[in-house]
Write an enzyme that holds these catalytic residues in place. Structure first.
Site, PDB file in Angstrom:
ATOM      1  N   TYR B  87      16.543 102.468  29.401  1.00 35.76           N
ATOM      2  CA  TYR B  87      16.017 102.620  28.046  1.00 35.76           C
ATOM      3  C   TYR B  87      14.945 103.703  28.005  1.00 35.76           C
ATOM      4  CZ  TYR B  87      14.729 100.636  23.468  1.00 35.76           C
ATOM      5  OH  TYR B  87      14.501 100.412  22.137  1.00 35.76           O
ATOM      6  N   PHE B 139      24.513 122.616   4.407  1.00 37.73           N
ATOM      7  CA  PHE B 139      25.701 121.794   4.589  1.00 37.73           C
ATOM      8  C   PHE B 139      25.518 120.487   3.799  1.00 37.73           C
ATOM      9  CE2 PHE B 139      28.308 118.782   7.099  1.00 37.73           C
ATOM     10  CZ  PHE B 139      29.523 119.330   6.767  1.00 37.73           C
ATOM     11  N   ASP B 140      26.633 119.821   3.440  1.00 34.03           N
ATOM     12  CA  ASP B 140      26.557 118.611   2.581  1.00 34.03           C
ATOM     13  C   ASP B 140      25.517 117.603   3.051  1.00 34.03           C
ATOM     14  OD1 ASP B 140      29.062 119.759   2.922  1.00 34.03           O
ATOM     15  OD2 ASP B 140      30.161 117.873   2.803  1.00 34.03           O
ATOM     16  N   ASP B 232      19.704 125.562  11.959  1.00 31.05           N
ATOM     17  CA  ASP B 232      20.698 124.506  12.070  1.00 31.05           C
ATOM     18  C   ASP B 232      21.729 125.090  13.038  1.00 31.05           C
ATOM     19  OD1 ASP B 232      23.000 123.012  11.877  1.00 31.05           O
ATOM     20  OD2 ASP B 232      22.808 122.657   9.733  1.00 31.05           O
ATOM     21  N   ALA B 234      24.329 124.032  14.954  1.00 32.58           N
ATOM     22  CA  ALA B 234      25.558 123.350  15.363  1.00 32.58           C
ATOM     23  C   ALA B 234      26.583 124.291  16.011  1.00 32.58           C
ATOM     24  CB  ALA B 234      26.180 122.631  14.173  1.00 32.58           C
ATOM     25  N   LYS B 275      29.709 119.851  17.850  1.00 26.81           N
ATOM     26  CA  LYS B 275      30.397 121.131  17.704  1.00 26.81           C
ATOM     27  C   LYS B 275      30.212 121.909  19.010  1.00 26.81           C
ATOM     28  CE  LYS B 275      29.839 119.770  13.280  1.00 26.81           C
ATOM     29  NZ  LYS B 275      28.884 118.755  12.808  1.00 26.81           N
ATOM     30  N   HIS B 466      36.365 111.587  -2.523  1.00 24.22           N
ATOM     31  CA  HIS B 466      37.471 112.110  -1.710  1.00 24.22           C
ATOM     32  C   HIS B 466      37.839 111.189  -0.548  1.00 24.22           C
ATOM     33  CE1 HIS B 466      33.684 113.580  -0.136  1.00 24.22           C
ATOM     34  NE2 HIS B 466      34.240 113.756   1.036  1.00 24.22           N
TER      35      HIS B 466
END
Lengths: 474, 475
Positions: B87, B139-140, B232, B234, B275, B466
């Site tokens: 941990y 991004f969303d 960001d 990714a 990614k 969606h």
């Protein structure tokens, strides 16, 4: 007559080497870690009893499941398998995976709690209370008084005090209680179980007091160690001796409207959790919020393989032989300490042995963090890592004052399927030896204090540096 | 700025743009199943004509996302076996910390279960209600996190990003003029800007890269105004490879050097390891400032886990550390970018309309040109995603009207400028033969475009429709 020894209902298939350190190395390491066992590097620890969370040895079947991970973003096979496992073993209608238990707590708190609400529960847990308070709720402790007394041998010390609960409902009204939060078992009380009778009574009480929309008050379980709780019911509650754990667990869950689960405990995995509910609307809100914080509702921030391992672990946790051994192992350690007169929380709970640090170090005032000091001393003595569960963990109240909880404990948490009886013997020897020399252990002062959940990263120094490690080398 | 039709694209060919074969061999496989067209017609109907509702075993080639779908290397799988599940103080955490320092150059790291969790922890630490956060394109999930806490997500990408046929080399660049304006507004006290973000590559813009010159200039502006600058990150390695291919002066530099330079301009980054760290789960925040690190760990503990595991199994930190070292391998990146470009080129050759230029992780079909017979009300992007599945068992995602949702004020559908279907390519998973099947599937749908029918909602959920909506084929 001597009790027959039992052996593990499994054999070892894969091992991870561990290393012993010298006493002088450990003294240097604990100082470097600010006398906080959380800040020790794991390769400097010999027997790691910091937590039973995420530290399990998975079975070969679970490891095989890791190889069958379906990492599709939508419609993963593993998600279907997890859904089925939750449906079959727990009996809830809807399930939403999360990366671990606190992820599920966060979502449930955000969805159900409104500012000004009260959340009654059978003793606080650090992260749970934090999430409830961040959502605007106030946690109200409704556990029975016996839970706060470490020496009381009540068989179900995690029970909800029905009078306290009813008084709260009458005082604030059912509409300001989004749910009653029942932990099975109660971690902070020492892994103490809740009886079936008590769960049933909580349900009935909540059915009796209707909210203004006509619905009963919700009951949500923190089901993290629910299978261990089921075992205690089997062992201690009349009428359950001959019922399988799986059936007992189903009955327990039938009294709740939903639960949060940290899969890292009873589900025998290293990562994973979920929220479950019987309410369609709650599930719909979960699917909306989970996308923001965790991941798509069909993976919830977990790799597909980890959902598969958790699904398989859910079936393994309700195995009666496994659970008998698990509880037996914890009790084996506890009994050695009891026999030697070491003060521990009685009766021994499901996942850990809790040392009563206030009684153990009765010469150290609670303002000098006796549990923190004892955990540090245990590490220095034998490389065993435990965890403080006392004044440091309890944190400060809204006025900024330390809470000075009744229980000042060091938790020796037993990871599932990881250590043998020989490891337990090493731990017992070290604790007993420290107890014999307890006056040589001094108190600590806090020199760095983070604003939230301070126990994780706080740093300490001995109050009196001279002779802090005066106890003899083991 | 030079057009890709000119020097840059030729240069890409020279730089080994399409290598002959994959720089790896296959060690473990996962069977996939061919279905018949009749089966697929039945399965998609049962799924309410929504590819999200398909079980993954009904899909032959799954191009829904490149996130978390990578094939890990044998070294990463071996890493899973040596994961340290302690941990606190796990060895695997220190491996990750070393890899982040080595590849990205940041001394401090907080692991998180995936990228959006890193955003949540960082934003909870620094963003307050009413703040404005500029980015090239949010991004969303980034936008959702900012709006959730009452902040404004400001998209400042240069205008070319919105033009589907413009083939500029760095369509992810932020508009420096508008960024300077926002920072000046902040300096004058008109708005509060707690940090500036740039997304590399720009996902919402089609995986388009950001140039080094743009990163350098944005960083300089932020420094001058005393505002922290974050990436960001990714798809940082894919972005770095585009810089190597397309930006003057970087051809001879190693990707590792380019990566280090990119991150040298930033105060920190959020990372979705799913990614470019080549893992199925994991992410992190990387930082330089110890004070910010200390504040962020408080939130990390609450939302994710203790700072030395951050909501990940130890083994997953180990796999991510190894993936971070693997992704900057130039042969890998040449293959990766080349594979996506290959699919784009095949589609172009077959006359299938796509968004130009092809980005780093996906090819976007232009549904308005591909299915010209359908009106916007007939949901051409959605129809295309259904037909790709029916035709070849290929699953792709609509990025168009259904995704955009309804205007909360008027209740009307928001018709975005582009109606697209994204073919996201998982890393190291599919071969050139799979991509040929994808291209042929697209060609066949395009060929029978005159007979493709539109769709309308049967059940429409109020939020994120969606994922769970069901549809009816129009007559």
């Amino acid at each position: 007559m001597r009790e027959r020894r039992q052996a593990e209902p499994y054999k070892i298939k894969m091992v991870e080497p561990i290393r012993m350190t010298t006493r002088s190395e450990r003294e240097a390491e604990i100082e470097k870690a600010g006398y906080n066992t959380f800040l020790l590097d794991s390769d400097k620890v010999y027997i790691d009893l910091l937590t039973d969370s995420g530290t399990s040895a998975m079975s070969d079947n679970q490891w095989a499941g890791l190889m069958l991970g379906d990492e599709a973003y939508a419609g993963s096979k593993n998600w279907h398998n997890l859904w089925r496992a939750v449906e079959e073993v727990y009996g809830f209608k809807y399930m939403c995976p999360t990366h671990q238990g606190r992820g599920a707590e966060h979502l449930i708190s955000q969805i159900l709690i409104k500012p000004g609400d009260y959340v009654p529960g059978n003793m606080y847990f650090t992260t749970t209370r934090e999430h409830q308070e961040r959502a605007g709720g106030t946690f109200m402790d409704v556990v029975i008084d016996e839970a706060h007394d470490p020496q009381c041998e009540h068989p179900f010390k995690g029970n909800v005090d029905l009078d306290k609960l009813e008084a709260l409902i009458k005082r604030v009204g059912p509409d300001r209680i989004p749910y009653v939060s029942v932990a099975v078992t109660v971690n902070m009380a020492g892994g103490q179980p809740v009886s079936m009778e008590n769960l049933r009574a909580v349900r009935e009480l909540c059915n009796h007091y209707r909210r203004s929309d006509g619905r009963p008050i919700r009951v949500m379980f923190d089901a993290t160690r629910c299978a261990e709780n089921a075992y205690f019911i089997k062992e201690r509650e009349p009428g359950y001796r001959d019922r399988p754990i799986r059936e007992i667990l189903r009955e327990m869950m039938s009294y709740a409207d939903g639960c949060t689960m940290s899969g890292k405990k009873d589900c025998l995995v290293n990562i994973g959790g979920f929220a479950a509910t019987n309410e369609r609307e709650v599930y719909e809100k979960l699917t909306q919020l989970v996308v923001v914080f965790e991941g798509m509702p069909t993976y919830g921030g977990l790799a597909g393989r980890d959902m598969e391992a958790m699904a398989r672990g859910i079936y393994e946790m309700v195995d009666d032989d496994y659970m008998a051994f698990r509880i037996g192992q914890v009790r084996y350690l506890g009994q050695q300490l009891i026999d030697a007169g070491v003060p521990i929380v009685r009766p021994v709970g499901g996942h850990a042995v809790f040392l009563d640090a206030r009684a153990f170090l009765d010469h150290v005032p609670q303002s000098e963090y006796p549990a923190q000091a004892l955990a540090a001393a245990l590490y220095v003595d034998s490389g065993v890592r435990g965890m403080e569960r006392g004044n440091v963990s309890a944190g400060r109240d809204k006025e900024g004052k330390e809470r000075f909880p009744k229980l000042e404990l060091v938790r020796l948490t037993i990871p599932r399927r990881v250590y043998t009886a020989s490891h337990m013997d090493v731990v017992a020897d070290s604790v007993i030896s420290l107890y014999e020399q307890r006056k040589s252990i001094g108190g600590l002062k806090m020199v760095y204090e983070p604003p939230q959940l301070r126990f994780f990263t706080a740093r300490f120094e001995p109050v009196k540096r001279e002779g802090f490690w005066a106890f003899a080398e083991g | 700025m030079p057009s890709l039709a000119g020097t840059a694209q030729t240069g890409e060919e020279e730089a080994g743009w399409w290598p002959e074969a994959e720089p790896f061999k296959i060690k473990v496989v996962e069977p996939i199943r061919r279905t018949t067209r009749a089966e697929r017609e039945r399965l998609i109907q049962e799924a309410g004509y929504n590819v999200f509702a398909l079980r993954s075993e009904s899909v032959f080639i799954d191009l829904l996302t490149d996130s978390g779908t990578a094939a890990m290397s044998d070294s990463q799988w071996a890493g899973l076996m040596v994961g340290d599940e302690a941990y606190a103080g796990s060895r695997s955490f220190y491996r990750l910390k070393e890899a982040v320092a080595d590849v990205l150059g940041f001394p401090l790291v907080i692991p998180t279960h995936q990228g959006r969790a890193a955003e949540n922890v960082l934003f909870t630490t620094v963003v307050r209600q009413g703040d404005v956060v500029p980015n090239n394109m949010h991004f969303d999930t980034t936008r959702a996190h900012l709006e959730y806490r009452g902040a404004v997500a400001l998209d400042l990408v240069a205008p070319a990003a919105y033009d589907p046929v413009s083939d500029l080399p760095f369509k992810g660049d932020i508009d420096l003029g508008r960024l300077e304006q926002a920072l000046a507004d902040a300096a004058a006290g008109r708005i509060r800007v707690p940090l500036v973000l740039i997304t590399t590559t720009c996902n919402s813009g089609g995986g388009q890269p950001v140039s080094m010159a743009n990163l350098r200039a944005a960083s300089e502006l932020c420094r001058r105004h005393g505002v922290p600058f974050f990436l960001d990150a990714a798809r940082f390695a894919e972005n770095a490879y585009f810089i190597k291919l397309r930006e003057p002066g970087y051809r001879e530099r190693s990707v590792r050097e380019i990566v280090r330079e990119m991150f040298s301009y930033a105060d920190g980054c959020t990372m979705s390891g799913k990614k470019d760290c080549l893992v199925n789960i994991g992410g992190f925040i990387a930082l330089r400032d110890p004070e910010l690190y200390r504040r962020a760990t408080v939130w990390a503990v609450l939302f994710e886990g203790f700072p030395t595991y951050g909501g990940l199994a130890g083994r997953d930190m180990e796999a991510m550390a190894r993936g971070l070292e693997e992704v900057v391998d130039e042969d890998y990146l040449a293959y990766r970018i080349g594979q996506v470009a290959y699919l784009g080129r095949r589609l172009r050759e077959l006359g299938v309309p796509i968004i130009e230029p092809v980005g780093g992780h996906a090819v976007y079909l232009d549904a308005l040109r591909l299915l010209p017979g359908l009106s916007r009300e007939e949901l051409p992007g959605w129809a295309l995603s259904v037909e790709l599945y029916v035709e070849g068992g290929v699953r792709a995602v609509e990025i168009g009207t259904v995704l955009a949702g309804r205007d909360p004020a008027t209740g009307q559908n928001r018709y975005p400028a582009l109606e697209m279907v994204r073919l996201a390519i998982p890393r190291r998973v599919y071969t050139r033969q799979h991509l040929d099947v994808v291209a042929e599937t697209c060609r066949r749908v395009h060929e029978r475009r005159g007979t493709v029918r539109g769709f309308t909602f049967e059940h429409e959920p109020p939020v994120l429709r969606h994922f769970t909506a069901t549809f009816r084929r129009l007559g």
